[in-house]
Write a protein that holds these residues in place. Structure first.
Motif, PDB file in Angstrom:
ATOM      1  N   VAL A  41      21.499 -47.304   6.357  1.00 32.70           N
ATOM      2  CA  VAL A  41      20.205 -46.865   6.883  1.00 32.70           C
ATOM      3  C   VAL A  41      20.405 -45.767   7.925  1.00 32.70           C
ATOM      4  O   VAL A  41      19.673 -44.770   7.952  1.00 32.70           O
ATOM      5  CB  VAL A  41      19.433 -48.057   7.484  1.00 32.70           C
ATOM      6  N   ARG A  42      21.420 -45.913   8.763  1.00 37.62           N
ATOM      7  CA  ARG A  42      21.672 -44.910   9.795  1.00 37.62           C
ATOM      8  C   ARG A  42      22.048 -43.560   9.178  1.00 37.62           C
ATOM      9  O   ARG A  42      21.526 -42.512   9.570  1.00 37.62           O
ATOM     10  CB  ARG A  42      22.779 -45.381  10.741  1.00 37.62           C
ATOM     11  N   THR A  43      22.954 -43.584   8.204  1.00 32.93           N
ATOM     12  CA  THR A  43      23.390 -42.331   7.589  1.00 32.93           C
ATOM     13  C   THR A  43      22.248 -41.654   6.847  1.00 32.93           C
ATOM     14  O   THR A  43      22.073 -40.432   6.917  1.00 32.93           O
ATOM     15  CB  THR A  43      24.555 -42.591   6.621  1.00 32.93           C
ATOM     16  N   ILE A  44      21.463 -42.444   6.138  1.00 37.11           N
ATOM     17  CA  ILE A  44      20.332 -41.876   5.395  1.00 37.11           C
ATOM     18  C   ILE A  44      19.296 -41.305   6.354  1.00 37.11           C
ATOM     19  O   ILE A  44      18.739 -40.225   6.124  1.00 37.11           O
ATOM     20  CB  ILE A  44      19.706 -42.948   4.484  1.00 37.11           C
ATOM     21  N   SER A  45      19.040 -42.006   7.448  1.00 37.22           N
ATOM     22  CA  SER A  45      18.058 -41.509   8.412  1.00 37.22           C
ATOM     23  C   SER A  45      18.538 -40.203   9.039  1.00 37.22           C
ATOM     24  O   SER A  45      17.743 -39.280   9.268  1.00 37.22           O
ATOM     25  CB  SER A  45      17.787 -42.560   9.498  1.00 37.22           C
ATOM     26  N   GLU A  46      19.840 -40.100   9.312  1.00 34.68           N
ATOM     27  CA  GLU A  46      20.381 -38.851   9.853  1.00 34.68           C
ATOM     28  C   GLU A  46      20.238 -37.720   8.837  1.00 34.68           C
ATOM     29  O   GLU A  46      19.894 -36.588   9.196  1.00 34.68           O
ATOM     30  CB  GLU A  46      21.847 -39.043  10.233  1.00 34.68           C
ATOM     31  N   GLU A  47      20.506 -38.015   7.576  1.00 31.72           N
ATOM     32  CA  GLU A  47      20.378 -37.000   6.529  1.00 31.72           C
ATOM     33  C   GLU A  47      18.929 -36.536   6.386  1.00 31.72           C
ATOM     34  O   GLU A  47      18.659 -35.351   6.173  1.00 31.72           O
ATOM     35  CB  GLU A  47      20.869 -37.567   5.191  1.00 31.72           C
ATOM     36  N   ALA A  48      17.995 -37.484   6.523  1.00 33.60           N
ATOM     37  CA  ALA A  48      16.573 -37.156   6.387  1.00 33.60           C
ATOM     38  C   ALA A  48      15.987 -36.575   7.670  1.00 33.60           C
ATOM     39  O   ALA A  48      14.884 -36.020   7.652  1.00 33.60           O
ATOM     40  CB  ALA A  48      15.794 -38.405   5.986  1.00 33.60           C
ATOM     41  N   GLY A  49      16.714 -36.721   8.790  1.00 36.33           N
ATOM     42  CA  GLY A  49      16.213 -36.229  10.061  1.00 36.33           C
ATOM     43  C   GLY A  49      15.100 -37.083  10.630  1.00 36.33           C
ATOM     44  O   GLY A  49      14.161 -36.567  11.248  1.00 36.33           O
ATOM     45  N   VAL A  50      15.192 -38.405  10.412  1.00 42.64           N
ATOM     46  CA  VAL A  50      14.167 -39.321  10.912  1.00 42.64           C
ATOM     47  C   VAL A  50      14.858 -40.492  11.600  1.00 42.64           C
ATOM     48  O   VAL A  50      16.085 -40.610  11.581  1.00 42.64           O
ATOM     49  CB  VAL A  50      13.269 -39.841   9.761  1.00 42.64           C
TER      50      VAL A  50
END
Length: 222
Positions: A41-50
């Motif tokens: 979840v952390r990596t995906i949120s960083e990739e999405a910028g959220v």
């Protein structure tokens, strides 16, 4: 460790469908570039910028997000193949040949597409939700291929029984699946023209349809 150089995008209000799509796209980018294990979840949120909290707002669990990403990936690949045969006025044998060619050409046959598929497929055996998504998309592709095969055979005056048509479709799909894997994994060894030629020769032999390759070549030479 979080990438301190990545800048979070300015917050803007977006519709829920668009925001969900952006989160799914970010998930696919993470898996394609870093593998399934990196899709936290952390990596995906960083990739999405959220923020991670925003992901949890749209998806109850990470597994729900991964399932949505797998469904989108497979649906997109299948739709690209189906779009190539939307013109029902084309001869049936030609439509079958075009479907095979599109499935074995970029962007359907592509190293990144394979990387994504490989990341997801390992979860299919142990995750019932993933298995349902896989089954639904598999049947969607198979149904389209079966319809095209049925039409091509009917154009040659042949109408196999439902059981025979099912077996012919599964056998033809096995050819396409195998060459899709080979072409995506080793694109430098097998180009799209070669993949298509091998597939049409093999499927033509399975179906007893001579000239699948010739029919496609005639279309491309126009």
């Amino acid at each position: 460790m979080p990438d301190s150089t990545r800048q979070r995008r300015p917050f803007r209000r977006e519709g829920p469908d668009l925001r969900r799509r952006e989160l799914i796209d970010a998930t696919l980018r993470v898996i394609a570039s870093r593998g399934m294990d990196a899709a936290t979840v952390r990596t995906i949120s960083e990739e999405a910028g959220v923020t991670p909290g925003l992901i949890r707002h749209y998806f109850e669990t990470k597994e729900d997000l991964l399932g949505a990403a797998y469904d989108q990936h497979m649906t997109t690949l299948i739709e690209m193949s189906q779009q190539a045969v939307e013109d029902a006025s084309q001869p049936a044998v030609r439509r079958l040949a075009r479907f095979v060619e599109t499935t074995l050409s970029t962007p359907v046959t592509d190293p990144e597409a394979l990387q994504l598929w490989a990341g997801f497929i390992q979860r299919v055996r142990r995750d019932e939700a993933m298995r349902r998504i896989h089954r639904t998309n598999y049947h969607s592709f198979l149904s389209c291929l079966e319809e095209l095969i049925s039409g091509a055979l009917a154009a040659r005056g042949r109408r196999p029984s439902p059981d025979d048509l099912k077996r012919l479709t599964i056998a033809s799909n096995a050819v396409v699946d195998g060459l899709w894997l080979e072409g995506s994994a080793l694109p430098e060894m097998l180009g799209p023209d070669e993949l298509t030629s091998i597939a049409l020769d093999a499927i033509g032999a399975i179906l007893g349809l001579d000239g699948l390759n010739d029919d496609l070549r005639k279309e491309l030479d126009k």
